[in-house]
Design a protein around this motif. Structure first.
Motif, mmCIF file in Angstrom:
data_model
loop_
_atom_site.group_PDB
_atom_site.id
_atom_site.type_symbol
_atom_site.label_atom_id
_atom_site.label_comp_id
_atom_site.label_asym_id
_atom_site.label_seq_id
_atom_site.Cartn_x
_atom_site.Cartn_y
_atom_site.Cartn_z
ATOM 1 N N ALA A 11 -4.229 5.564 1.952
ATOM 2 C CA ALA A 11 -4.233 6.756 2.801
ATOM 3 C C ALA A 11 -2.842 7.335 3.018
ATOM 4 O O ALA A 11 -2.669 8.549 3.091
ATOM 5 N N TYR A 12 -1.826 6.483 3.137
ATOM 6 C CA TYR A 12 -0.476 6.937 3.490
ATOM 7 C C TYR A 12 0.532 6.837 2.349
ATOM 8 O O TYR A 12 1.688 7.161 2.538
ATOM 9 N N TRP A 13 0.124 6.358 1.200
ATOM 10 C CA TRP A 13 1.022 6.126 0.065
ATOM 11 C C TRP A 13 2.181 5.215 0.459
ATOM 12 O O TRP A 13 3.312 5.379 0.014
ATOM 13 N N THR A 14 1.903 4.260 1.302
ATOM 14 C CA THR A 14 2.925 3.339 1.796
ATOM 15 C C THR A 14 3.477 2.510 0.642
ATOM 16 O O THR A 14 2.728 2.026 -0.209
ATOM 17 N N GLU A 15 4.795 2.339 0.645
ATOM 18 C CA GLU A 15 5.419 1.487 -0.376
ATOM 19 C C GLU A 15 6.791 1.028 0.079
ATOM 20 O O GLU A 15 7.398 1.618 0.969
#
Length: 85
Positions: A58-62
């Protein structure tokens, strides 16, 4: 008596910096970033917190970047979108 030379002119440096900034504008990608410097175990826990709170799908967290420092410390930058659509 000899005159002591003043500091060098920074005009050339200023011109090069202005040229670089004109050719490479500041990135406006709207990601939220946070940089940490923690011990290995704490760094893993902090990254896990981000992935739990802001799911990658959902947030493109990386983990945007990381490096190992002296004393088993990790400096890393987490990145995510500000909101999920």
């Amino acid at each position: 008596m000899a005159k002591i030379p003043g500091p060098p002119s920074f005009d050339g440096l200023k011109r090069r910096m202005a040229k670089h900034r004109a050719e490479n504008p500041t990135r406006k990608d709207h990601f939220v970033r946070q940089t940490y410097c923690l011990g290995l175990i704490d760094a893993r826990a902090k990254a896990r917190e981000w992935f739990d709170e802001y799911p990658k799908a959902a947030y493109w967290t990386e983990v945007e970047s990381w490096r190992q420092l002296d004393g088993d410390r990790i400096e890393f930058t987490m990145r995510r979108l500000p909101s999920a659509d």
